[in-house]
Motif scaffolding. Sequence first.
Motif, PDB file in Angstrom:
ATOM      1  N   ARG A   1       0.848  -1.195   0.000  1.00 44.61           N
ATOM      2  CA  ARG A   1       0.000   0.000   0.000  1.00 44.61           C
ATOM      3  C   ARG A   1       0.884   1.247   0.000  1.00 44.61           C
ATOM      4  NH1 ARG A   1      -2.072  -2.971   4.253  1.00 44.61           N
ATOM      5  NH2 ARG A   1      -1.199  -1.448   5.704  1.00 44.61           N
ATOM      6  N   ASP A   2       0.341   2.337  -0.531  1.00 40.82           N
ATOM      7  CA  ASP A   2       1.042   3.613  -0.483  1.00 40.82           C
ATOM      8  C   ASP A   2       1.039   4.130   0.954  1.00 40.82           C
ATOM      9  OD1 ASP A   2       1.061   3.239  -3.167  1.00 40.82           O
ATOM     10  OD2 ASP A   2      -0.260   4.916  -3.663  1.00 40.82           O
TER      11      ASP A   2
ATOM     12  N   HIS B   1       8.020   8.634   1.374  1.00 39.44           N
ATOM     13  CA  HIS B   1       6.718   8.184   0.901  1.00 39.44           C
ATOM     14  C   HIS B   1       6.934   7.119  -0.173  1.00 39.44           C
ATOM     15  CE1 HIS B   1       3.040   8.240  -1.618  1.00 39.44           C
ATOM     16  NE2 HIS B   1       2.443   8.396  -0.451  1.00 39.44           N
ATOM     17  N   LEU B   2       6.243   5.990  -0.034  1.00 43.55           N
ATOM     18  CA  LEU B   2       6.374   4.874  -0.979  1.00 43.55           C
ATOM     19  C   LEU B   2       5.072   4.706  -1.736  1.00 43.55           C
ATOM     20  CD1 LEU B   2       7.764   2.396  -2.202  1.00 43.55           C
ATOM     21  CD2 LEU B   2       7.016   1.086  -0.201  1.00 43.55           C
ATOM     22  N   SER B   3       5.173   4.683  -3.080  1.00 47.28           N
ATOM     23  CA  SER B   3       4.007   4.442  -3.940  1.00 47.28           C
ATOM     24  C   SER B   3       4.179   3.098  -4.652  1.00 47.28           C
ATOM     25  CB  SER B   3       3.861   5.556  -4.979  1.00 47.28           C
ATOM     26  OG  SER B   3       3.633   6.803  -4.351  1.00 47.28           O
ATOM     27  N   HIS B   4       3.117   2.306  -4.675  1.00 51.47           N
ATOM     28  CA  HIS B   4       3.100   1.018  -5.369  1.00 51.47           C
ATOM     29  C   HIS B   4       2.289   1.161  -6.656  1.00 51.47           C
ATOM     30  CE1 HIS B   4       4.636  -1.555  -1.996  1.00 51.47           C
ATOM     31  NE2 HIS B   4       4.214  -0.501  -1.302  1.00 51.47           N
ATOM     32  N   GLY B   5       2.757   0.519  -7.717  1.00 51.46           N
ATOM     33  CA  GLY B   5       2.016   0.514  -8.977  1.00 51.46           C
ATOM     34  C   GLY B   5       2.175  -0.807  -9.686  1.00 51.46           C
TER      35      GLY B   5
ATOM     36  N   LYS C   1       5.764  -4.540 -11.587  1.00 51.09           N
ATOM     37  CA  LYS C   1       5.508  -3.763 -10.375  1.00 51.09           C
ATOM     38  C   LYS C   1       6.443  -2.553 -10.358  1.00 51.09           C
ATOM     39  CE  LYS C   1       5.039  -6.070  -6.598  1.00 51.09           C
ATOM     40  NZ  LYS C   1       5.384  -6.892  -5.405  1.00 51.09           N
TER      41      LYS C   1
ATOM     42  N   LEU D   1       7.829   0.617  -7.956  1.00 49.59           N
ATOM     43  CA  LEU D   1       7.969   1.197  -6.619  1.00 49.59           C
ATOM     44  C   LEU D   1       8.619   2.569  -6.747  1.00 49.59           C
ATOM     45  CD1 LEU D   1       9.301  -1.881  -4.600  1.00 49.59           C
ATOM     46  CD2 LEU D   1       6.938  -1.125  -4.892  1.00 49.59           C
ATOM     47  N   LEU D   2       8.006   3.576  -6.143  1.00 51.71           N
ATOM     48  CA  LEU D   2       8.509   4.948  -6.184  1.00 51.71           C
ATOM     49  C   LEU D   2       8.749   5.427  -4.760  1.00 51.71           C
ATOM     50  CD1 LEU D   2       6.057   6.475  -8.835  1.00 51.71           C
ATOM     51  CD2 LEU D   2       8.344   5.548  -9.233  1.00 51.71           C
TER      52      LEU D   2
ATOM     53  N   LYS E   1       9.943   8.541  -2.459  1.00 49.69           N
ATOM     54  CA  LYS E   1      10.139   9.994  -2.481  1.00 49.69           C
ATOM     55  C   LYS E   1      10.480  10.478  -1.080  1.00 49.69           C
ATOM     56  CE  LYS E   1       7.949  14.396  -3.671  1.00 49.69           C
ATOM     57  NZ  LYS E   1       6.711  15.077  -4.155  1.00 49.69           N
TER      58      LYS E   1
END
Length: 432
Positions: free
Chosen positions: A176-177, A195-199, A209, A211-212, A214
């Motif tokens: 989850r983000d 902050h971690l973003s999943h896509g 997948k 992963l970002l 920031k």
Amino acid sequence: MFKLKFQLILSALVAILASAGVYAVTLEVPLSKLILVTLFALLLAICLCHYLFDGVARRLTALETGLLNFRDNEFGVSLAVEGKDEISQLASLYNETSNRLRQEKQWIYQRELMLDKVLQSSPLAVLLLDNSDRVIFANASARELLTAGNRIEGMSLGDLLKNQPQAMQDAVDSGRDGLFSLGDSEDDSSQQTWHLSHGNFLMNGNQHKLLLFKQLTRELSRQEVQIWKKVIRVISHELNNSLAPISSMVHSGKLLAEQHQEARLAMVFDTIGERASHLTSFILGYAKFAKLPQPNRVRVEWPTFIQALASQWPFRLVGDLPQEPGYFDPAQLQQVLINLLKNATESGSSPADISLSIRQLENSLVIEVSDGGSGMSDTVLTQALLPFYSTKSEGTGLGLALCREIIEAHDGRISLANRVEGGLKVSLYLPM
């Protein structure tokens, strides 16, 4: 192509034999003459077919080779257009298609280069995984975050996270983000907020997948400073509204005390006026921090800038000046260096140990101010750049905070470190 030629010759041979048979039956030609005529006609047919269709075969072979190049993603071959027949029209269409595909390929290549440059230069850490959770792409920020800059393509996500903090592992495993923190939990100043973003997306029929990561620490710090600035502006406004009538009343009171020759009362008004004046100058310092203008960047010649700085504060220049001019706000950067040189003098360092060096790197400019004073403790190093933090009894806590604001407004950064030989070194990093 040989097969086509053979079919043409065979068709001509059948036509000749049929004509010869009809001719023989009709005119009752002897068999020997019929055979000679037939052989001669056959030889003539072969020569005519070769003459008529050799050019066609050559041009069809060239077209076939060009289409094979298309299959291999090679679009640099063009065909010669000879005449206005159907094959020439095909050759023209081929050349037009080849040119269009070549332009598209070049455009896609340039776009890929631009995208790679953007991703590699981005402060956002980008990690792309295949359907087996293996890394197939990682930009420079991701490599720096996870392996201190080492290559990680081909590694599995599990192996990559083994040596990472538990907070990062939990954030990635959650799917989850959200936010997570890195650093010492007992020391807020050393913590970094991420902050971690999943896509997830489908590419070439396979699930991937993204992963970002920031870093929000600097952004949160900027927001904190903006809040402080707003508070300062409100407080300054209210205090100024009160100080103006106080100063006026103090002046009137002093005149009345002098008329009635009340020495003690005049002394009281003098004290009130002095404290009001001190408070006014104090507020002006904070207001200057709260209303710092955006830098007016211009090209600056280093010899002229250093000469103007040396006329206001003494220092020892170390190394040669860069050959290329600088690009910054000279007034603001001069203010930063004066603050740093003043702090170096007040650190207990001898004037001979206070130095300034300017180095030009590939993509940045490094300005360092060093002294031989007592340096800073670890606690002071982590707090020194925050507004209102000061170790001086009469300090406002705005000197280094103002330096930080100016440097970050130039898209740069500032760092403090104790020197091994003693003293403090303040480094300013500015983009070229």
